[in-house]
Design an enzyme around this catalytic site. Structure first.
Site, short mmCIF file in Angstrom:
data_model
loop_
_atom_site.label_atom_id
_atom_site.label_comp_id
_atom_site.label_asym_id
_atom_site.label_seq_id
_atom_site.Cartn_x
_atom_site.Cartn_y
_atom_site.Cartn_z
N SER A 142 21.23 1.93 -1.79
CA SER A 142 22.19 1.88 -0.70
C SER A 142 23.08 3.11 -0.81
O SER A 142 23.12 3.77 -1.85
CB SER A 142 23.04 0.60 -0.82
OG SER A 142 24.18 0.65 0.00
N TYR A 155 27.70 -5.93 -5.41
CA TYR A 155 26.70 -5.14 -4.69
C TYR A 155 26.71 -3.68 -5.15
O TYR A 155 25.66 -3.10 -5.44
CB TYR A 155 26.99 -5.23 -3.19
CG TYR A 155 25.94 -4.61 -2.29
CD1 TYR A 155 24.77 -5.30 -1.99
CD2 TYR A 155 26.13 -3.36 -1.72
CE1 TYR A 155 23.81 -4.75 -1.14
CE2 TYR A 155 25.19 -2.80 -0.88
CZ TYR A 155 24.03 -3.50 -0.59
OH TYR A 155 23.09 -2.94 0.24
#
Length: 260
Positions: A142, A155
């Site tokens: 990401s 995350y």
């Protein structure tokens, strides 16, 4: 670029980015295992792909946090197609909360799905890749593999960790013909992102429209979401690249949200 019947496993492939990658791989001539926690959704995805590309897709039930399920799923793929050439570790979820309010159970769940899942699937496929002297491992990172945002401690931590794991696999696998790379998408309009919009609006005390325009897209060069098709093209590039010249790398596609 062509996959020429290469056998690919894509986790979390019943929907979203994973499904777009699976479709792209099949269109490029690959054989694709749709590995997903939801077998019925995986079967529906495989059926749709097979309608356009005969015998190109296989549905596989897989909880990526279970070593037994991962090993059984990989064995199912090898039994059908003989080997594994490409792994895309894509399965993931999102939970947002400030650190002081982040439940430890949620923290462990996030790291298990993103990091344990990448480790377990890699561990299961690498012997097959090493045996044949070739293979590609691709992790779905990401922009948060390189950046940080409020409310996303687990995350961000998990996505940073994928860079390290990928680089180790690149070092260990290079002499055996296996390369490992990370795709780092920006905000892609999937159910995972849609779920975050009201959650972040509540935590940040702003409107959902402001979450989209300021938090998610405010740092892009054009105010646009990255698409699942954009990421599928990168996944094909990493899978089909012809040599170990491209290994241990990460590539960001985010409309300029991150330029690291």
């Amino acid at each position: 670029m062509n996959l020429n019947n290469k056998v690919c496993i894509v986790t979390g492939a019943a929907s979203g980015i994973g499904l777009a990658i699976a479709k792209r791989y099949a269109a490029a001539g690959g054989k694709v295992a749709i590995a997903d926690l939801k077998l019925d959704a995986a079967q529906a995805a495989a059926d749709a792909i097979n309608a356009d590309h005969a015998d190109a897709a296989l549905a596989v039930a897989m909880d990526v946090t279970s070593e037994d399920q991962v090993n059984a799923g990989v064995a199912q793929v090898v039994a059908k197609w003989g080997t594994v050439d490409v792994l895309v570790s894509n399965a993931g979820i999102q939970i947002v909360n400030p650190v002081e309010a982040f439940a430890y159970a949620d923290w462990k769940k996030m790291l298990a799905i993103h990091l344990d899942g990448a480790f377990l699937t890699s561990k299961a496929v690498l012997p097959h890749m090493y045996k044949q002297g070739s293979g590609a491992v691709i992790f779905m990172g990401s922009v948060h593999s390189k950046e940080a945002s409020p409310l996303k401690s687990a995350y961000v931590t998990a996505k940073h960790g994928l860079l390290g794991l990928s680089r180790v696999i690149a070092k260990e696998g290079g002499a055996k013909g296996v390369r490992s790379n990370v795709i780092c998408p920006g905000f892609v309009r999937t159910p995972l992102v849609d779920k975050q919009i009201p959650e972040q609006a509540k935590e940040l005390g702003i409107s959902e429209d402001e979450v989209v325009k300021k938090v998610m897209l405010g740092q892009t060069v054009d105010g646009e979401f990255t698409t699942v098709e954009d990421i599928a093209e990168l996944a094909l590039f990493f899978a089909a690249f012809p040599s170990n010249a491209l290994t241990g790398q990460s590539l960001t596609a985010s409309h300029g949200w991150s330029m690291s």
